[in-house]
Design a protein around this motif. Structure first.
Motif, mmCIF file in Angstrom:
data_model
loop_
_atom_site.group_PDB
_atom_site.id
_atom_site.type_symbol
_atom_site.label_atom_id
_atom_site.label_comp_id
_atom_site.label_asym_id
_atom_site.label_seq_id
_atom_site.Cartn_x
_atom_site.Cartn_y
_atom_site.Cartn_z
ATOM 1 N N LEU A 1 0.364 -1.613 -0.198
ATOM 2 C CA LEU A 1 0.381 -0.166 -0.013
ATOM 3 C C LEU A 1 0.768 1.454 -0.190
ATOM 4 O O LEU A 1 1.873 1.362 0.567
ATOM 5 N N ALA A 2 0.222 2.398 -0.485
ATOM 6 C CA ALA A 2 1.145 3.336 -0.908
ATOM 7 C C ALA A 2 0.767 4.014 0.720
ATOM 8 O O ALA A 2 0.045 3.463 1.855
ATOM 9 N N GLN A 3 1.928 4.858 1.059
ATOM 10 C CA GLN A 3 1.466 5.627 2.780
ATOM 11 C C GLN A 3 0.226 6.595 3.412
ATOM 12 O O GLN A 3 -0.170 5.919 4.082
ATOM 13 N N ASP A 4 -0.357 6.299 1.660
ATOM 14 C CA ASP A 4 -1.698 7.175 2.466
ATOM 15 C C ASP A 4 -2.968 6.546 2.866
ATOM 16 O O ASP A 4 -3.697 6.471 3.986
ATOM 17 N N ALA A 5 -2.542 5.289 1.683
ATOM 18 C CA ALA A 5 -3.785 3.832 1.911
ATOM 19 C C ALA A 5 -3.190 3.048 3.316
ATOM 20 O O ALA A 5 -4.554 2.794 3.980
ATOM 21 N N TRP A 6 -2.375 2.719 3.744
ATOM 22 C CA TRP A 6 -1.280 2.356 4.254
ATOM 23 C C TRP A 6 -1.968 3.490 6.148
ATOM 24 O O TRP A 6 -2.967 2.138 7.006
ATOM 25 N N SER A 7 -2.579 4.742 6.002
ATOM 26 C CA SER A 7 -2.551 5.175 6.752
ATOM 27 C C SER A 7 -3.812 4.902 7.157
ATOM 28 O O SER A 7 -4.429 4.920 8.103
ATOM 29 N N ALA A 8 -5.083 5.153 6.104
ATOM 30 C CA ALA A 8 -5.918 4.604 6.172
ATOM 31 C C ALA A 8 -6.386 3.528 6.427
ATOM 32 O O ALA A 8 -7.615 3.833 7.731
ATOM 33 N N VAL A 9 -6.127 2.200 6.712
ATOM 34 C CA VAL A 9 -6.291 1.163 6.820
ATOM 35 C C VAL A 9 -5.844 1.176 8.342
ATOM 36 O O VAL A 9 -6.611 0.789 9.716
ATOM 37 N N ASN B 1 -6.253 3.750 10.614
ATOM 38 C CA ASN B 1 -7.319 4.407 10.727
ATOM 39 C C ASN B 1 -8.478 3.754 11.412
ATOM 40 O O ASN B 1 -8.884 3.917 12.380
#
Length: 89
Positions: free
Chosen positions: A56-64, A66
């Motif tokens: 995952l890209a960093q923003d997608a990882w952060s969303a998961v 969260n």
């Protein structure tokens, strides 16, 4: 004792490819069969591992992360599904 090898893969290659593989096998002190099998098995393992891994890209990882850390409150559909699941027991 190792399992008896009964499976076979036949390939066609040109003279240059065969010479290159034979030379590489000799550098590794392996037969051509050993070299091809070990090389193909290693690459196959890498390909399978890459397809089993989720990147995952960093923003997608952060969303998961969260969503895991702060799950939303259950809505009516989720509560209804949980009720139906409990009725199956």
């Amino acid at each position: 004792m190792t399992a008896l090898k009964k499976q076979r893969i036949d390939i066609r290659l040109n003279e240059d490819e065969k010479s290159l593989i034979e030379e590489a096998a000799a550098f590794r002190n392996q037969t051509v069969s050993q070299f091809v099998l070990s090389s193909a098995s290693q690459l196959a393992s890498e390909v399978v591992e890459q397809h089993h891994r989720i990147v995952l890209a960093q923003d997608a990882w952060s969303a998961v992360m969260n969503a895991i850390d702060n799950p939303p409150a259950p809505n009516e559909r989720l509560r209804s599904a949980a009720t139906r699941l409990n009725l199956l027991d």
